[in-house]
Design an enzyme around this catalytic site. Structure first.
Site, mmCIF file in Angstrom:
data_model
loop_
_atom_site.group_PDB
_atom_site.id
_atom_site.type_symbol
_atom_site.label_atom_id
_atom_site.label_comp_id
_atom_site.label_asym_id
_atom_site.label_seq_id
_atom_site.Cartn_x
_atom_site.Cartn_y
_atom_site.Cartn_z
ATOM 1 C CG ASP A 55 11.305 -28.441 -25.995
ATOM 2 O OD1 ASP A 55 11.737 -27.373 -26.461
ATOM 3 O OD2 ASP A 55 10.428 -29.119 -26.554
ATOM 4 C CG HIS A 89 9.947 -25.557 -28.907
ATOM 5 N ND1 HIS A 89 9.959 -26.847 -28.430
ATOM 6 C CD2 HIS A 89 9.389 -25.618 -30.143
ATOM 7 C CE1 HIS A 89 9.442 -27.659 -29.338
ATOM 8 N NE2 HIS A 89 9.088 -26.935 -30.385
ATOM 9 C CB SER A 255 6.602 -29.370 -31.728
ATOM 10 O OG SER A 255 7.984 -29.450 -31.698
#
Length: 394
Positions: A55, A89, A255
């Site tokens: 990520d 994120h 996600s």
């Protein structure tokens, strides 16, 4: 959606809505109670399992992740530490997997005693998601050689962003990781209502593509769907640490569904430490809440919605052979790039899963998320997902 780090992937709109009734963080994490997490934690908490999070990096200063994040590696900018996350994120995803709850004030992960191996696959100055594919390939191989058992990829590349050479290298990296006994999960994408493109790495053979469902086990409208979907997991009204703002946000996206699926896998694997990724995946598929109509696997929820308690609490599901990935026969055709017509799935009503009491283990249907900040609710456009495209952001 746009913010500075990943210009084509994430954005926040600051529209203030009326104040909402205060909720505890646990009430916001509705899926934990629906999945009987407290009962599962008496048997398994994910201890001994490491999840590689491919990520934007992971912020180790987050209270929920204290002492949980390993050194990792930045595969795009090696001089930089993977334990930083200017985007946020990767940190949000890691909390959903292994968060400690921060004394009841923060996010509790589904596998709270699992560890996180951060592998950064997005450069801090990159504007195009396509440039991250080499980093993704290298990260999969790095994770395959690490002690991590699970490889979480809460990201997606539309087929047209992956050229033939890259696709071949990506498949070889996936094959290598599977041969090393790893379990790979990837989000299906959040573009289901528009182009519904086939996305990679979810569509790579051996990878479990994860879509999102709502609390009635109905497939979300935003989830990309097709033959590359293997499982579904909760994917809307999922609280995360806000990106670019203080507080916690109610978000949606595949996600989040992928992270929750990884947490479920960690619970099962910690209970059966001698299994490998193929066996854990097979049990997840066997115990999933099956579609109530149509063929299995479904184009919308694959083999069904994850129900880890069926194994953790009831020992259901047969691990089968450690040498055979249960998805490879179902993902026939190899990693060749689809044509535009192949990338558009036939339209049909989103399917539902099991209608048993377990049917509440779901996600949602793509409405705008809500942001909790000091008694106010802020509407956040889009959803939290690294769906990488320049012309049409998620």
């Amino acid at each position: 959606m746009i913010i500075s780090l990943l210009a084509s992937s994430l954005a926040i709109m600051g529209l203030i809505a009326p104040a909402a009734t205060a909720e505890t963080m646990r009430e916001r994490q509705w899926y934990l109670d629906r999945m009987q997490a407290e009962s599962m934690w008496k048997v398994s908490t994910g201890k001994g399992i490491t999840v590689a999070v491919l990520d934007s990096g992971v912020d180790t200063s987050a209270p929920e992740l204290k002492g949980k994040v390993l050194e990792g590696k930045n595969l795009v900018e090696p001089s930089k530490d993977a334990r930083t996350d200017p985007d946020g994120h990767g940190t949000a995803i890691s909390m959903l997997i292994a968060g400690n709850g921060a004394g009841g004030q923060g996010i509790k992960g589904l596998a709270p005693d699992a560890r996180i191996l951060p592998l950064t696959v997005f450069g801090s100055t990159k504007e195009s998601g396509t440039n991250s594919i080499p980093g993704l390939i290298n990260a999969i191989r790095y994770a395959a050689d690490s002690d991590a058992q699970i490889i979480n990829m809460s990201l997606a590349f539309p087929y047209y962003q992956v050229n033939k050479t890259e696709l071949g290298k990506l498949q070889k990296a996936v094959d290598y990781a599977v041969s090393r006994g790893k379990l790979l999960l990837a989000g299906s994408g959040n573009d289901g209502e528009t182009s519904n493109d086939i996305t990679y790495p979810a569509a790579n053979k051996g990878v479990a593509g994860v879509s999102a469902v709502d609390s009635s086990l109905t497939a979300t409208k935003f989830s990309n769907h097709g033959s590359f979907v293997a499982l579904a997991a909760p994917g809307k009204d999922i609280p995360i640490r806000c990106i670019g703002k203080a507080g916690y946000c109610r978000s949606w996206g595949t996600s989040q569904a992928t992270a929750i699926a990884s947490g479920a896998a960690a619970l099962i694997w910690a209970k059966h430490p001698k299994w490998n990724g193929n066996q854990v995946l097979r049990v997840m598929m066997e115990t999933a809440g099956k579609p109530t109509e149509g063929k299995i696997p479904s184009r919308y929820i694959g083999y069904g919605t994850i129900r880890p308690r069926y194994n953790v609490l009831e020992n259901k599901g047969s691990p089968g052979s450690a040498d055979t990935n249960p998805l490879v026969p179902a993902q026939a055709g190899g990693p060749s790039s689809p044509s535009s017509s192949q990338s558009r799935s036939a339209s049909a009503s989103p399917q539902s899963g099991s209608s048993e009491s377990e049917a509440s283990e779901g996600g949602d249907d793509g409405a705008s998320p809500l942001l909790w900040i000091v008694g106010a609710v802020v509407v956040v456009g889009g959803g939290l997902f690294l769906f990488l495209r320049r012309r049409r952001a998620s």
